[in-house]
Design an enzyme around this catalytic site. Sequence first.
Site: not given
Ligand code: R5P
Length: 291
Positions: A187, A220
């Site tokens: 990611k 989110t």
């Molecule tokens: C970020 O690196 C965390 O591990 C989560 O993947 C992230 O906080 C998820 O956020 P969202 O639901 O807004 O994509």
Amino acid sequence: MLIIPGTSSKELGKKIADLLKAKLIEIEHKNFPDGESYIRLKERIGRDDVIIVQTLYPQNNSLIELFFLLDLVRELGTGKVTLVIPYFAYARQHRRYLEFEVISAKTIAKIIDFFNVEKVIVIDVHDKAALKFFRAKTVNLTTSLTIANYYKNKLKNPFVLIPDQERKEFGKNIAKVLGCDYTWLKKYRDRITGKIKTKIWKDFDLKEREVLIADDIISTGETVMNAIEILKKKNAKSIFVACVHYIPSKAYEKIIKAGAKEIIATNSIQSEISKLDVAPLIAKELSKEKF
Ligand code: R5P
């Protein structure tokens, strides 16, 4: 040992007190018409050791109430203070990604340390680096076993997918209990726009596999939905989603609509999808202490 749950962890604090057969000290809380918080302990606490339980959601209100509580118990002359913060918010900003940014995890740690807290217990903190700012002893508990046990014998031909490279260990631990393989996605986040992109780094085959996506936080829901999109293209038989900290939002509906069969979270933040109880994990850790 006295347990004082803050406003954000009322239910959880009570569960922990019940498990430990410890005395629960309730607080009286109200918000003034302008939004300011008022806090009062409902009874005297004396010089006993206390455990404050306060998850950091809603982030800003729960933080200010935590600081009030810490100041109050110190002023009342309590003994040792242990702090349980099931969801440690602001841990994403544990370093400066762009110049002149605030390192919010550090600011919070500094304030907590000011009150001479003995130990800080958190659950699956977003990045362990956020804990290095504390002078207090810190413990990071993990719910990987709790999640794995929930899905054990529930998925046919399982496969575990971690939607970002930073939580490989988490995936490995869950997959070990489920007796299956796992992988993670890559990611990337644009630090200016906040937009994320998710990619496969190594191909995998999902024919007839029931996939569990596991992550630490769902906010989110974008990260999980990107993963679902990839899994659908790969013809996963069915998709399940588990996270530790679910930030109450519309993400739950969006994720189900995107194709997940189920989405569950722990009660580190109480919500409609809190299926897993973290009280036993916390109580076990606290029972190691000498009070
Ligand atoms: C970020 O690196 C965390 O591990 C989560 O993947 C992230 O906080 C998820 O956020 P969202 O639901 O807004 O994509």
